[in-house]
Structures are given as structure tokens and as C-alpha cells.
Design a protein around this motif. Structure first.
Motif, short mmCIF file in Angstrom:
data_model
loop_
_atom_site.label_atom_id
_atom_site.label_comp_id
_atom_site.label_asym_id
_atom_site.label_seq_id
_atom_site.Cartn_x
_atom_site.Cartn_y
_atom_site.Cartn_z
N ASP A 158 0.86 -1.19 0.00
CA ASP A 158 0.00 0.00 0.00
C ASP A 158 0.89 1.23 0.00
OD1 ASP A 158 -1.71 2.25 1.13
OD2 ASP A 158 -3.20 0.65 1.01
N PRO A 211 -4.31 3.69 4.67
CA PRO A 211 -5.26 2.58 4.87
C PRO A 211 -5.66 2.38 6.33
CG PRO A 211 -3.05 1.72 4.83
CD PRO A 211 -2.92 3.22 4.65
N LEU A 270 -3.75 -5.77 6.38
CA LEU A 270 -4.51 -5.66 5.14
C LEU A 270 -4.84 -7.00 4.50
CD1 LEU A 270 -2.76 -2.63 3.41
CD2 LEU A 270 -4.88 -2.64 4.75
#
Length: 271
Positions: A158, A211, A270
Motif C-alpha cells: 500500500d 489505509p 490488510l
């Protein structure tokens, strides 16, 4: 501030005479365009994170390569003889391999260790046991390579998370440097840097910048607050002396511990 000692490392006897506290608390380098270089590094790191994992590998890999060469050169001045070629090549190879996946990065790490052992075994007129000689080579390059490769893993997982990490680490370094350069105590700079990290973590948590959600932002930010200062203390342990001239290692010192932890935690968070 503590009085400055002559830069670089002299003999092995000089190295042995350093107090352990001097190995950890290395002070602040006031020479050269440090502030301008810090700003340039921040801009390049954010731009690389946005551009993608290849750009991150090139930027962090080149700095890791320079750090390994500088650290190996400093050790060689103390009559230890790590392989500069192996240390520098390994430090660059691991982040480059990381662009293709964690498996290849692991292969590069194993090849790095094997090359260090092989070169140490065939080194003529060696002063150290081959295992110790290989250890010095790995000491020069492995930790910076791991930090650089972990930054690549973050970019692959990410990119926004890597940008957040760069911002938080830069906040720590800014607070640490601005307060620490004029502080009477060696702890004032790191404390100021930690405070800066917590302030920015509050912003990330309130706005839930991706995130991260509110709770996870505090967890990740808390690790930066703890591990970035410890990385600054690890760097002089990797070098032969606290005041060794290893500017590329100093550029990565705050990332040495926090980047691998963030990469592992983000993967768990994640995926």
C-alpha cells in the motif's frame, strides 16, 4: 552539547576505549547542508512512494548501497576488513529483488550471507576468524538492506502506508534534530521527535487516512514513536564508532527497525 571527538575511527585500541554510552548517543552532525539534504530526502522518498515499488527500490537501494560502502570503509580503518563489494552489492540486491516478491528478496538475503562467508573464507592474511569477518560484512550491509527491502514491501502492499511512514519518521527526525542540536541532555531531542510523531498520528487517526482506521493509526504510529529512536541508537552500533562518518547510514537510521515491523504489520493488517 557534548564536545566533538575527531571524526572517523582510528585504531582497534581507539575503538575499544569508547564508552558504551558513546556508542549509543552519537550527538548531532552540524556540518554540511544537513537541513537541505533532509528536505530533499523527504521529497524524494514521498515521490518514490507515489511512483511505485521500482522507484522505492532505486532510491532506498542506492542509499543502502552507499551506507554499506561507507560503513565497511569505516570498519577497515580499524583493521577489520569487511568486504565492501559484498556489503554494497548485498545492500542493493535485496531491495531490488524485493520488487519481484518476498521470496526473491529472501533468496538475495541468503546469497548475501553466503557471499560474505565465502569471501571471508578465502581472504588472504586474515586477522579474524572467517565467521567473524563475514559477520562484519553483514553488519555493514544487512540491516540497511532489510530496511530498504521492507520499504519496497510497503510500496507493493500500500503506497499510502509508505507515504504515512515517511511523514511520521520525518516528523521524528525534524523534532529530534531541531531540539537536540541545542539541548543539554541527549534525551531531549528524541523526546521532541516522539511528540511530533504523536501529534501527526493524532491527525491520521482523526481523519482515518487510508489505509488506517482510528485505532490502527495509533498502533502503527506508536511503533514509529518507539522504534524510530531505537533505530538512531542502532546505527552507531553498526558502525565502528559513534562519530564515524557514515552519512548514508545516518539517513536510514530511523528506518532500520520501524520499516521491517511496519511491513510485517501492514501485511497482517490488510491481508
Amino acid at each position: 552539547m557534548r564536545p566533538a571527538r575527531p571524526t572517523g575511527a582510528g585504531s582497534a585500541d581507539d575503538f575499544a576505549s569508547f564508552a558504551w554510552v558513546d556508542r549509543l548517543v552519537s550527538g548531532y552532525d552540524l556540518e554540511g547542508p544537513r537541513v537541505r539534504m533532509g528536505i530533499l530526502w523527504f521529497v524524494l522518498a514521498v515521490a518514490a512512494a507515489v511512483a511505485g515499488s521500482v522507484a522505492v527500490a532505486l532510491l532506498f537501494g542506492i542509499v543502502a548501497f552507499a551506507a554499506a560502502l561507507q560503513t565497511a570503509a569505516a570498519w577497515r580503518r580499524t583493521r577489520r576488513r569487511p568486504s565492501r563489494l559484498v556489503a554494497g552489492t548485498g545492500a542493493l540486491a535485496m531491495p531490488v529483488a524485493a520488487t519481484l516478491g518476498i521470496g526473491l528478496a529472501g533468496v538475495a538475503a541468503l546469497a548475501f550471507a553466503a557471499a560474505a562467508a565465502l569471501v571471508a573464507a578465502v581472504q588472504p592474511r586474515r586477522r579474524l576468524h572467517p565467521v567473524a569477518a563475514a559477520g562484519y560484512t553483514l553488519r555493514c550491509g544487512f540491516f540497511v538492506a532489510l530496511a530498504a527491502a521492507s520499504a519496497v514491501f510497503l510500496a507493493r502492499t500500500d503506497a499510502a502506508a509508505l507515504v504515512t511512514l515517511v511523514v511520521l519518521v520525518s516528523a521524528f527526525e525534524t523534532g529530534d534534530y531541531l531540539v537536540g542540536t541545542g539541548a543539554a541532555s541527549p534525551v531531549e531531542g528524541p523526546v521532541a521527535g516522539i511528540a511530533a510523531v504523536l501529534v501527526l498520528t493524532f491527525t491520521v487517526a482523526v481523519f482515518e487516512l487510508p489505509p488506517f482506521e482510528s485505532g490502527s493509526a495509533w498502533v502503527f504510529g506508536g511503533f514509529v514513536a518507539v522504534l524510530a529512536p531505537l533505530g538512531r541508537f542502532l546505527a552507531p552500533v553498526l558502525a565502528p564508532s559513534a562519530d564515524a562518518r557514515v552519512p548514508a547510514l545516518r539517513r536510514l537510521d530511523s528506518y532500520l527497525l520501524v520499516t521491517p515491523i511496519w511491513a510485517w504489520m501492514l501485511w497482517q493488517y490488510l491481508l
